[in-house]
Scaffold this motif. Structure first.
Motif, PDB file in Angstrom:
ATOM      1  N   ILE A  62       0.534  -1.338  -0.245  1.00  0.00           N
ATOM      2  CA  ILE A  62      -0.018   0.082  -0.092  1.00  0.00           C
ATOM      3  C   ILE A  62       0.736   1.071  -0.110  1.00  0.00           C
ATOM      4  CG2 ILE A  62      -1.530   1.629   0.886  1.00  0.00           C
ATOM      5  CD1 ILE A  62      -2.538  -1.786   2.226  1.00  0.00           C
ATOM      6  N   CYS A  63       1.890   1.558   0.987  1.00  0.00           N
ATOM      7  CA  CYS A  63       3.148   2.184   0.679  1.00  0.00           C
ATOM      8  C   CYS A  63       4.139   1.626   0.931  1.00  0.00           C
ATOM      9  CB  CYS A  63       2.546   2.944   2.087  1.00  0.00           C
ATOM     10  SG  CYS A  63       4.095   4.769   2.179  1.00  0.00           S
ATOM     11  N   GLN A  64       5.042   2.844   0.443  1.00  0.00           N
ATOM     12  CA  GLN A  64       6.572   1.833  -0.255  1.00  0.00           C
ATOM     13  C   GLN A  64       7.297   1.524   1.309  1.00  0.00           C
ATOM     14  OE1 GLN A  64       5.957   5.199  -0.957  1.00  0.00           O
ATOM     15  NE2 GLN A  64       6.613   6.154   0.648  1.00  0.00           N
ATOM     16  N   ASP A  65       6.722   2.763   2.205  1.00  0.00           N
ATOM     17  CA  ASP A  65       6.981   2.478   3.241  1.00  0.00           C
ATOM     18  C   ASP A  65       6.294   1.639   4.408  1.00  0.00           C
ATOM     19  OD1 ASP A  65       8.358   2.673   6.083  1.00  0.00           O
ATOM     20  OD2 ASP A  65       7.776   4.628   6.586  1.00  0.00           O
ATOM     21  N   THR A  66       7.019   0.032   4.156  1.00  0.00           N
ATOM     22  CA  THR A  66       6.557  -1.057   4.267  1.00  0.00           C
ATOM     23  C   THR A  66       6.881  -0.736   6.339  1.00  0.00           C
ATOM     24  OG1 THR A  66       7.697  -2.111   3.736  1.00  0.00           O
ATOM     25  CG2 THR A  66       6.406  -2.180   2.780  1.00  0.00           C
ATOM     26  N   LYS A 143       4.107   0.181  11.263  1.00  0.00           N
ATOM     27  CA  LYS A 143       3.649   1.745  11.532  1.00  0.00           C
ATOM     28  C   LYS A 143       5.049   2.319  10.270  1.00  0.00           C
ATOM     29  CE  LYS A 143       2.662   4.526  14.753  1.00  0.00           C
ATOM     30  NZ  LYS A 143       3.180   5.390  14.925  1.00  0.00           N
ATOM     31  N   GLY A 144       4.580   2.968   9.641  1.00  0.00           N
ATOM     32  CA  GLY A 144       6.147   3.763   8.856  1.00  0.00           C
ATOM     33  C   GLY A 144       6.634   4.808   9.353  1.00  0.00           C
ATOM     34  N   GLY A 145       7.855   5.051   9.111  1.00  0.00           N
ATOM     35  CA  GLY A 145       8.532   5.900  10.088  1.00  0.00           C
ATOM     36  C   GLY A 145       7.568   7.587   9.654  1.00  0.00           C
ATOM     37  N   GLY A 146       7.964   7.754   8.647  1.00  0.00           N
ATOM     38  CA  GLY A 146       6.050   9.561   8.718  1.00  0.00           C
ATOM     39  C   GLY A 146       5.916   9.415   9.731  1.00  0.00           C
ATOM     40  N   CYS A 147       4.931   8.508  10.026  1.00  0.00           N
ATOM     41  CA  CYS A 147       4.259   8.548  11.027  1.00  0.00           C
ATOM     42  C   CYS A 147       4.311   8.385  12.978  1.00  0.00           C
ATOM     43  CB  CYS A 147       2.534   8.013  11.357  1.00  0.00           C
ATOM     44  SG  CYS A 147       3.408   6.392  10.543  1.00  0.00           S
ATOM     45  N   GLU A 148       5.496   7.269  12.149  1.00  0.00           N
ATOM     46  CA  GLU A 148       6.276   7.171  13.563  1.00  0.00           C
ATOM     47  C   GLU A 148       6.808   8.284  14.494  1.00  0.00           C
ATOM     48  OE1 GLU A 148       5.774   4.188  15.642  1.00  0.00           O
ATOM     49  OE2 GLU A 148       7.545   4.626  17.331  1.00  0.00           O
ATOM     50  N   GLY A 188       2.694  13.625   8.767  1.00  0.00           N
ATOM     51  CA  GLY A 188       2.169  12.080   9.452  1.00  0.00           C
ATOM     52  C   GLY A 188       1.410  11.997   8.162  1.00  0.00           C
ATOM     53  N   CYS A 189       1.203  12.203   7.198  1.00  0.00           N
ATOM     54  CA  CYS A 189      -0.296  11.668   6.297  1.00  0.00           C
ATOM     55  C   CYS A 189      -1.177  11.157   7.315  1.00  0.00           C
ATOM     56  CB  CYS A 189       0.466   9.942   5.581  1.00  0.00           C
ATOM     57  SG  CYS A 189       1.867  10.802   4.949  1.00  0.00           S
ATOM     58  N   ALA A 190      -1.947  12.807   6.971  1.00  0.00           N
ATOM     59  CA  ALA A 190      -3.308  12.946   7.239  1.00  0.00           C
ATOM     60  C   ALA A 190      -4.444  12.171   6.510  1.00  0.00           C
ATOM     61  CB  ALA A 190      -3.308  14.414   8.055  1.00  0.00           C
ATOM     62  N   CYS A 276      -0.450   6.803  10.376  1.00  0.00           N
ATOM     63  CA  CYS A 276      -1.557   7.618   9.009  1.00  0.00           C
ATOM     64  C   CYS A 276      -2.655   6.995   9.207  1.00  0.00           C
ATOM     65  CB  CYS A 276       0.157   7.437   8.080  1.00  0.00           C
ATOM     66  SG  CYS A 276       0.854   5.944   7.837  1.00  0.00           S
ATOM     67  N   TRP A 277      -2.532   7.258   7.663  1.00  0.00           N
ATOM     68  CA  TRP A 277      -4.178   6.672   6.690  1.00  0.00           C
ATOM     69  C   TRP A 277      -4.117   5.725   5.847  1.00  0.00           C
ATOM     70  CZ3 TRP A 277      -3.613   4.697   2.141  1.00  0.00           C
ATOM     71  CH2 TRP A 277      -3.051   5.370   1.357  1.00  0.00           C
ATOM     72  N   ALA A 278      -2.831   4.756   5.462  1.00  0.00           N
ATOM     73  CA  ALA A 278      -1.940   3.948   5.576  1.00  0.00           C
ATOM     74  C   ALA A 278      -2.064   2.693   7.214  1.00  0.00           C
ATOM     75  CB  ALA A 278      -1.100   3.644   4.141  1.00  0.00           C
ATOM     76  N   PHE A 279      -3.320   2.692   7.448  1.00  0.00           N
ATOM     77  CA  PHE A 279      -2.916   2.237   8.449  1.00  0.00           C
ATOM     78  C   PHE A 279      -3.175   0.740   8.777  1.00  0.00           C
ATOM     79  CE2 PHE A 279      -5.406   2.554  13.154  1.00  0.00           C
ATOM     80  CZ  PHE A 279      -4.480   1.909  13.758  1.00  0.00           C
ATOM     81  N   ARG A 280      -2.035  -0.335   8.625  1.00  0.00           N
ATOM     82  CA  ARG A 280      -2.078  -1.759   8.287  1.00  0.00           C
ATOM     83  C   ARG A 280      -1.845  -2.340   9.293  1.00  0.00           C
ATOM     84  NH1 ARG A 280       3.059   0.377   4.212  1.00  0.00           N
ATOM     85  NH2 ARG A 280       3.038   1.804   6.461  1.00  0.00           N
ATOM     86  N   ARG A 281      -3.075  -2.934   9.606  1.00  0.00           N
ATOM     87  CA  ARG A 281      -2.863  -3.378  10.918  1.00  0.00           C
ATOM     88  C   ARG A 281      -4.307  -4.974  11.119  1.00  0.00           C
ATOM     89  NH1 ARG A 281      -7.608  -2.966  12.500  1.00  0.00           N
ATOM     90  NH2 ARG A 281      -7.439  -0.898  13.822  1.00  0.00           N
ATOM     91  N   GLY A 417       7.865  16.031  -3.454  1.00  0.00           N
ATOM     92  CA  GLY A 417       8.266  15.010  -1.701  1.00  0.00           C
ATOM     93  C   GLY A 417       6.652  14.763  -0.872  1.00  0.00           C
ATOM     94  N   LYS A 418       6.735  15.170   0.645  1.00  0.00           N
ATOM     95  CA  LYS A 418       5.378  15.063   1.216  1.00  0.00           C
ATOM     96  C   LYS A 418       5.542  16.339   2.353  1.00  0.00           C
ATOM     97  CE  LYS A 418       5.326  10.721   3.664  1.00  0.00           C
ATOM     98  NZ  LYS A 418       5.314  11.129   4.976  1.00  0.00           N
ATOM     99  N   GLY A 419       4.682  16.543   3.120  1.00  0.00           N
ATOM    100  CA  GLY A 419       4.488  17.525   4.104  1.00  0.00           C
ATOM    101  C   GLY A 419       5.336  19.166   4.224  1.00  0.00           C
ATOM    102  N   GLY A 441       1.213  11.793   0.410  1.00  0.00           N
ATOM    103  CA  GLY A 441       1.684  10.388   1.050  1.00  0.00           C
ATOM    104  C   GLY A 441       0.863   9.219   1.124  1.00  0.00           C
ATOM    105  N   GLY A 442       1.764   8.333   0.651  1.00  0.00           N
ATOM    106  CA  GLY A 442       1.559   6.756   0.934  1.00  0.00           C
ATOM    107  C   GLY A 442       1.292   6.137  -0.460  1.00  0.00           C
ATOM    108  N   ALA A 443       0.391   6.882  -1.329  1.00  0.00           N
ATOM    109  CA  ALA A 443      -0.287   6.476  -2.295  1.00  0.00           C
ATOM    110  C   ALA A 443       0.963   5.760  -3.614  1.00  0.00           C
ATOM    111  CB  ALA A 443      -0.783   8.135  -3.262  1.00  0.00           C
TER     112      ALA A 443
HETATM  113  S1  SF4 Z   1       1.134   6.181   4.255  1.00  0.00           S
HETATM  114 FE1  SF4 Z   1       3.052   7.986   4.749  1.00  0.00          FE
HETATM  115  S2  SF4 Z   1       3.523   8.092   6.921  1.00  0.00           S
HETATM  116 FE2  SF4 Z   1       2.290   6.054   6.136  1.00  0.00          FE
HETATM  117  S3  SF4 Z   1       4.149   4.608   6.450  1.00  0.00           S
HETATM  118 FE3  SF4 Z   1       3.341   5.661   4.541  1.00  0.00          FE
HETATM  119  S4  SF4 Z   1       4.818   7.844   3.297  1.00  0.00           S
HETATM  120 FE4  SF4 Z   1       4.746   6.582   6.086  1.00  0.00          FE
END
Ligand code: SF4
Length: 506
Positions: A62-66, A143-148, A188-190, A276-281, A417-419, A441-443
């Motif tokens: 879903i997001c490159q930051d897995t 949980k990705g780094g941007g939101c962490e 944090g990719c709101a 973030c919205w990419a709430f992978r759980r 970029g983002k943010g 972000g996250g797309a």
């Molecule tokens: S959606 Fe944004 S904050 Fe969440 S993991 Fe991807 S890049 Fe990071």
């Protein structure tokens, strides 16, 4: 023992990385319905919706930051935790090899990427026991780094910007939570979701806060005091006007889950885990004798996921500005904050390691008129060459110490970029004639499809996420959020939301 445990864990990891749980989908659908059509937040949510669908269809990240894989394992008394731990690590390495997770684990001293997401502290595995001989429960969050990086811990009493004094009370807790959401803005990719812990010590508070992210977004807190606080936060926070990716809008948060731990009389911590919205759980229940999956948690495989996007493709309004690199000074200066750009041509990726490198070395390619994309993609190599399978933007503010120099020295005309970025970069954009384009972000799946070819790579010694990839992009959509005239949407939204925050806080 547990002959199917490894395969079940690989399935759990792959599904978690590629398919958002139904409660998150439902919350995102509600968010989408609330943003008026044609606004930047609405367009961003349309891209996110399409991205969520593409990830399922192609079983792509879903997001490159897995993210940091965090497992909560509850097993019968006497189950061999050492074997499970080893197989969880092996399953993480296998999912990485299959391209479902980006290699995300780096040596903190040398910066060297382990390449398989395994290393000291990665993945995180917590074991618990229960008096149930027949089942093992495994829950996973990515949980990705941007939101962490947007997690926050407050020690009360405290004076908070725009909110004033936060006392050792539920009202003080409320102010901390509002401040955390405001502070995360687009970084944090709101829209995000919060796990919060009141009390504990610094360590247990953060752990308990993150554990709240395993609750579903639609559950009701059994503690009526905390249930009331959760509801009031959800009512108040969306008045801040932060919106998707901090573009301004009606929805800033899709969930807030609060727990409390006892504390020492001398301490009063409020710990906030921002997702973030990419709430992978997701989670699974396994047969304790075989390791086979007997049922899924958070999702029912018998109920197919409802598509998030209502129409195929990014919907153009006709107001988009179509551009092709190399960009000229005149083209860039004609853009203004709020414009939606569809960019084609050559783009180069560059994030932390590349920017650091460019401070002391000439770029390996000609960056004059080029677009520099803050992105650490998921990359796979087959017989035909490199393929980028996930490629959303990373948080730009990390490059703030370098960006102005990179723009002015090497002639970069567009930073994607983002943010958003800071004052130094804003001044460089104006002086040198360049723009900052905020991608969604996250797309990661959506943007991977806007990359038509990978034509080369430089600085691969930094690892695949940090290398400089030479890309041909086509109709890559992004929003001008910092222009060459000194304007910044990020600054505007931050100031307006700060005023709202001050009003809500009192
Ligand atoms: S959606 Fe944004 S904050 Fe969440 S993991 Fe991807 S890049 Fe990071």
């Amino acid at each position: 023992m547990l002959p199917s445990f490894f395969d079940s864990l690989v399935s759990l990891i792959v599904k978690t990385s590629t398919d958002l749980p139904p409660d998150v989908r439902a919350a995102m659908a509600v968010a989408r319905a609330q943003e008026p059509a044609g606004t930047q937040s609405s367009q961003a949510l349309a891209i996110i919706a399409e991205n969520i669908d593409l990830a399922v269809t192609d079983e792509g990240a879903i997001c490159q930051d897995t993210g940091m894989p965090t497992f909560e394992v509850t097993a019968p008394v006497g189950a061999n935790q050492l074997v499970m731990q080893t197989q969880i690590r092996d399953a993480i390495a296998e999912a990485t090899r299959r391209g479902k997770l980006r290699p995300n684990s780096v040596d903190s001293i040398t910066g060297e990427n382990s390449g398989d997401n395994v290393g000291p502290g990665t993945p995180v595995v917590h074991f618990h026991q229960w008096e149930n001989d027949s089942e093992i429960e495994v829950k996973l969050i990515l949980k990705g780094g941007g939101c962490e990086n947007m997690n926050a811990q407050y020690s009360l009493p405290a004076d908070l910007p725009n909110l004033g004094r936060a006392d050792r009370s539920l009202d003080g807790v409320r102010k901390c939570i509002l401040h955390a959401v405001w502070n995360a803005q687009g970084k944090g990719c709101a829209p995000g979701a919060l796990g919060v812990c009141v009390g504990g010590d610094r360590t247990s508070g953060y752990e308990k806060a993150k554990a709240q992210l395993f609750r579903t977004l639609d559950d009701i807190n059994p503690d009526p005091r905390l249930a009331e606080l959760e509801a009031s936060i959800m009512g108040e926070v969306n008045r801040l006007g932060i919106g998707t990716m901090g573009f301004g809008g009606r929805v800033s948060l899709i969930g807030c889950k609060i727990a409390a731990l006892n504390r020492l009389p001398a301490s009063f911590f409020v710990s906030v885990a921002y997702n973030c919205w990419a709430f992978r759980r997701l989670g699974v229940v396994l047969d304790a004798r075989t390791g086979d999956i007997t049922r899924w948690l958070y999702r029912d495989p018998a109920i197919p996921a409802v598509a998030m996007a209502d129409q195929a493709g990014f919907q153009r309004t006709g107001r988009e500005v179509v551009l092709r690199t190399p960009l000229t000074d005149e083209q860039v200066r004609s853009l203004k904050v709020g414009d939606v750009v569809l960019l084609s041509g050559r783009a180069y990726t560059g994030r932390d390691a590349v920017h650091h490198h460019l401070m002391k070395h000439a770029p390996p390619v000609d960056l004059n008129g080029a677009a520099l994309y803050h992105c650490g993609p998921v990359v796979a190599k087959d017989r035909s060459g490199w393929k980028i399978t996930a490629a959303g933007p990373t948080t730009s503010i990390r490059e703030e110490p370098y960006q102005a120099d990179v723009i002015t020295r090497y002639g970069v005309r567009a930073v994607i970029g983002k943010g958003g970025m800071g004052a130094k970069t804003l001044a460089a954009l104006k002086g040198a004639g360049a723009v900052y384009l905020n991608a969604i972000g996250g797309a990661a799946q959506f943007y991977a499809r806007a990359i038509k070819s990978v034509d080369g790579v430089s600085l691969l010694e930094f690892g695949t996420p940090e290398a400089m990839w030479h890309l041909t992009i086509e109709d890559f959509p992004a929003i001008v959020t910092m222009d060459a005239h000194g304007n910044s949407l990020h600054k505007d939204v931050e100031q307006e939301s700060a005023r709202e925050l001050a009003g809500i806080g009192t």
